[in-house]
Write a protein that holds these residues in place. Structure first.
Motif, PDB file in Angstrom:
ATOM      1  N   GLY A  95       0.855  -1.228   0.315  1.00 52.89           N
ATOM      2  CA  GLY A  95      -0.034  -0.169  -0.151  1.00 52.89           C
ATOM      3  C   GLY A  95       0.657   1.197  -0.237  1.00 52.89           C
ATOM      4  N   ILE A  96       1.894   1.429   0.778  1.00 51.41           N
ATOM      5  CA  ILE A  96       2.711   2.466   0.921  1.00 51.41           C
ATOM      6  C   ILE A  96       3.233   2.991  -0.423  1.00 51.41           C
ATOM      7  N   MET A  97       4.015   1.637  -1.016  1.00 47.62           N
ATOM      8  CA  MET A  97       4.888   1.597  -2.371  1.00 47.62           C
ATOM      9  C   MET A  97       3.790   2.063  -3.448  1.00 47.62           C
ATOM     10  N   GLY A  98       2.694   1.510  -3.193  1.00 45.04           N
ATOM     11  CA  GLY A  98       1.480   1.856  -4.319  1.00 45.04           C
ATOM     12  C   GLY A  98       1.091   3.371  -4.314  1.00 45.04           C
ATOM     13  N   HIS A 217      -5.594 -13.413  -1.066  1.00 43.00           N
ATOM     14  CA  HIS A 217      -6.422 -13.236  -2.291  1.00 43.00           C
ATOM     15  C   HIS A 217      -6.093 -11.771  -2.946  1.00 43.00           C
ATOM     16  N   ALA A 218      -6.378 -11.768  -4.191  1.00 41.62           N
ATOM     17  CA  ALA A 218      -6.008 -10.582  -4.943  1.00 41.62           C
ATOM     18  C   ALA A 218      -6.704  -9.220  -4.499  1.00 41.62           C
ATOM     19  N   ILE A 219      -7.951  -9.427  -4.099  1.00 46.73           N
ATOM     20  CA  ILE A 219      -8.814  -8.335  -3.347  1.00 46.73           C
ATOM     21  C   ILE A 219      -7.905  -7.602  -2.234  1.00 46.73           C
ATOM     22  N   MET A 220      -7.119  -8.464  -1.366  1.00 47.58           N
ATOM     23  CA  MET A 220      -6.592  -7.893  -0.434  1.00 47.58           C
ATOM     24  C   MET A 220      -5.513  -7.033  -0.771  1.00 47.58           C
ATOM     25  N   SER A 221      -4.882  -7.173  -1.711  1.00 47.74           N
ATOM     26  CA  SER A 221      -3.657  -6.163  -2.208  1.00 47.74           C
ATOM     27  C   SER A 221      -4.413  -4.933  -2.539  1.00 47.74           C
ATOM     28  N   VAL A 222      -5.509  -4.969  -3.314  1.00 42.23           N
ATOM     29  CA  VAL A 222      -6.236  -3.683  -3.650  1.00 42.23           C
ATOM     30  C   VAL A 222      -6.937  -3.100  -2.531  1.00 42.23           C
ATOM     31  N   SER A 223      -7.220  -3.937  -1.500  1.00 41.23           N
ATOM     32  CA  SER A 223      -7.955  -3.283  -0.303  1.00 41.23           C
ATOM     33  C   SER A 223      -6.533  -2.447   0.254  1.00 41.23           C
ATOM     34  N   TYR A 224      -5.660  -3.074   0.827  1.00 46.11           N
ATOM     35  CA  TYR A 224      -4.600  -2.501   1.423  1.00 46.11           C
ATOM     36  C   TYR A 224      -4.042  -0.943   0.877  1.00 46.11           C
ATOM     37  N   PHE A 225      -3.900  -1.205  -0.627  1.00 49.14           N
ATOM     38  CA  PHE A 225      -3.530  -0.071  -1.529  1.00 49.14           C
ATOM     39  C   PHE A 225      -4.360   1.052  -1.421  1.00 49.14           C
ATOM     40  N   SER A 226      -5.514   0.636  -1.703  1.00 46.02           N
ATOM     41  CA  SER A 226      -6.761   1.793  -1.286  1.00 46.02           C
ATOM     42  C   SER A 226      -6.724   2.380   0.022  1.00 46.02           C
ATOM     43  N   LEU A 227      -6.711   1.622   0.858  1.00 50.56           N
ATOM     44  CA  LEU A 227      -6.968   2.174   2.509  1.00 50.56           C
ATOM     45  C   LEU A 227      -5.586   2.856   2.816  1.00 50.56           C
ATOM     46  N   VAL A 228      -4.316   2.430   2.581  1.00 49.07           N
ATOM     47  CA  VAL A 228      -3.118   3.222   2.922  1.00 49.07           C
ATOM     48  C   VAL A 228      -3.240   4.631   2.113  1.00 49.07           C
ATOM     49  N   PHE A 265     -10.999   0.656  -9.102  1.00 46.01           N
ATOM     50  CA  PHE A 265     -11.239  -0.665  -8.364  1.00 46.01           C
ATOM     51  C   PHE A 265     -11.109  -1.836  -9.537  1.00 46.01           C
ATOM     52  N   ILE A 266     -11.801  -1.475 -10.573  1.00 51.62           N
ATOM     53  CA  ILE A 266     -11.610  -2.590 -11.836  1.00 51.62           C
ATOM     54  C   ILE A 266     -10.178  -2.894 -12.208  1.00 51.62           C
ATOM     55  N   HIS A 267      -9.512  -1.637 -12.467  1.00 55.59           N
ATOM     56  CA  HIS A 267      -7.949  -1.849 -12.844  1.00 55.59           C
ATOM     57  C   HIS A 267      -7.120  -2.483 -11.771  1.00 55.59           C
ATOM     58  N   GLN A 268      -7.214  -2.320 -10.649  1.00 55.79           N
ATOM     59  CA  GLN A 268      -6.456  -2.826  -9.468  1.00 55.79           C
ATOM     60  C   GLN A 268      -6.552  -4.468  -9.521  1.00 55.79           C
ATOM     61  N   ILE A 269      -7.838  -4.607  -9.369  1.00 52.23           N
ATOM     62  CA  ILE A 269      -8.462  -6.109  -9.362  1.00 52.23           C
ATOM     63  C   ILE A 269      -8.025  -6.908 -10.643  1.00 52.23           C
ATOM     64  N   LEU A 270      -8.096  -6.693 -11.698  1.00 51.37           N
ATOM     65  CA  LEU A 270      -7.908  -7.182 -12.835  1.00 51.37           C
ATOM     66  C   LEU A 270      -6.222  -7.122 -13.050  1.00 51.37           C
ATOM     67  N   LEU A 271      -5.474  -6.189 -12.574  1.00 51.94           N
ATOM     68  CA  LEU A 271      -3.976  -6.066 -12.825  1.00 51.94           C
ATOM     69  C   LEU A 271      -3.453  -7.056 -11.872  1.00 51.94           C
TER      70      LEU A 271
END
Length: 353
Positions: A95-98, A217-228, A265-271
């Motif tokens: 999330g920080i690097m993102g 799960h892939a959604i966890m990466s998106v979740s942490y990125f968006s939250l941070v 959201f769509i970009h991050q989950i598909l990426l």
């Protein structure tokens, strides 16, 4: 040729690549929405939105989307909402690097054209290989180092520093073109510097996601990125005096903000799904679809074709990066073949004995 045959022979073997191509389209949609919000010629300077506020709105919407997704898919997404305990520190780092990666892009869009800003991010695959050498101990040859230097020379063509290219004329045409890209070399240099910081963030994210793999799960990466990113952007908006919070004042701005959140959201989950399913080399090559999207938006929305220096920089960066990636892939194939042959020789010796 039946649809079943097409799906079996073409779609399924390249499913990861298809996910990446579609994800980069939604990323281009976010980029053009950001460009319009930051530089809309129909808005006054007081009504244009700053990058941190755009990130705050976009990522807060994206995070809400991740929560809804996890709620609807409880059975297939374990350990919600924070993910496996063993991966949480890596997800936070992701999330920080993102944040650095996306802020570099959003900031540079204030002063660079869409195609220039996107082109700078094309240094990410080469830098990823270098960071893999530093952090993961993977080999990094002199030829790959040369490829990195060649890529940087392409960035120089985009920056066009005055000590190499001289002062640029500031006529009426140039002032009108400031909406698309600034003609001020100092502002261009600052934008490039922040953009390169973003490239470092993007490369770090790629390595972290590959390291996590299927452990989360892939959604966890998106979740942490968006939250941070939401938290950091909110702190910036409320603590930095120049970054005042400004609500959208037109339906156009509300629509652009909504598009930022949904497309993000769509970009991050598909990426993330694409990276998890595709080899790094082939996956990295899909980033070049962004060139097509970027030039398309520049021409259609702003009637702005890249100049000769940008075309040259594009050719240098893209060709050198493809060369480095292909060189790395060739080495991996040689090593794999050597290991296979040595294994076969060992099995043959065992049979003979």
């Amino acid at each position: 040729m039946t649809l079943q045959r097409i799906s079996k022979d073409y779609l399924k073997p390249n499913y990861g690549l298809i996910l990446l191509i579609v994800s980069y389209f939604f990323n281009s949609s976010m980029v053009v929405s950001t460009k319009v919000l930051e530089n809309d010629p129909l808005e006054t300077s007081q009504s244009r939105i700053n990058p941190l506020q755009i990130l705050l709105v976009r990522m807060s919407i994206t995070y809400c989307c991740t929560l809804v997704y996890m709620h609807w898919n409880k059975q297939s997404v374990p350990d919600i909402p924070w993910g496996p305990a063993s991966c949480r520190k890596w997800l936070i780092l992701r999330g920080i690097m993102g944040f650095f990666g996306v802020f570099g892009m959003y900031f540079s869009l204030m002063y660079l054209s869409i195609s220039d800003a996107v082109l700078i991010t094309f240094m990410s695959p080469t830098l990823t290989i270098f960071l893999s050498f530093l952090l993961l101990g993977e080999p990094f040859s002199k030829l790959e180092a040369l490829g990195s230097l060649i890529s940087f020379s392409g960035v120089v063509l985009i920056i066009r520093p005055t000590f190499l290219f001289g002062e640029q004329t500031q006529g009426q045409e140039a002032s009108q073109d400031d909406i698309v890209e600034t003609q001020n070399p100092k502002l261009r240099l600052i934008a490039i510097g922040v953009s390169l910081l973003g490239v470092c963030g993007l490369s770090s994210v790629y390595i972290i996601i590959r390291y996590i793999g299927n452990k989360a799960h892939a959604i966890m990466s998106v979740s942490y990125f968006s939250l941070v990113t939401t938290v950091v952007a909110a702190l910036g908006v409320f603590l930095i005096p120049s970054m005042t919070l400004q609500l959208p004042h037109s339906w156009k701005q509300w629509g652009l903000f909504l598009n930022l959140g949904v497309s993000g959201f769509i970009h991050q989950i598909l990426l993330t799904m694409g990276i998890q399913r595709e080899r790094a080399g082939r996956g990295s090559l899909m980033t070049y679809t962004q060139v097509i999207y970027a030039v398309f938006w520049d021409v259609v929305l702003f009637h702005h074709w890249p100049n000769i220096w940008t075309w040259c920089g594009m050719a240098v960066i893209v060709s050198s990066t493809i060369w480095v990636i292909n060189m790395r892939a060739s080495k991996q194939n040689v090593v794999a073949t050597a290991e296979l042959l040595s294994t076969s020789d060992f099995e043959l010796d065992e049979l003979e004995n």
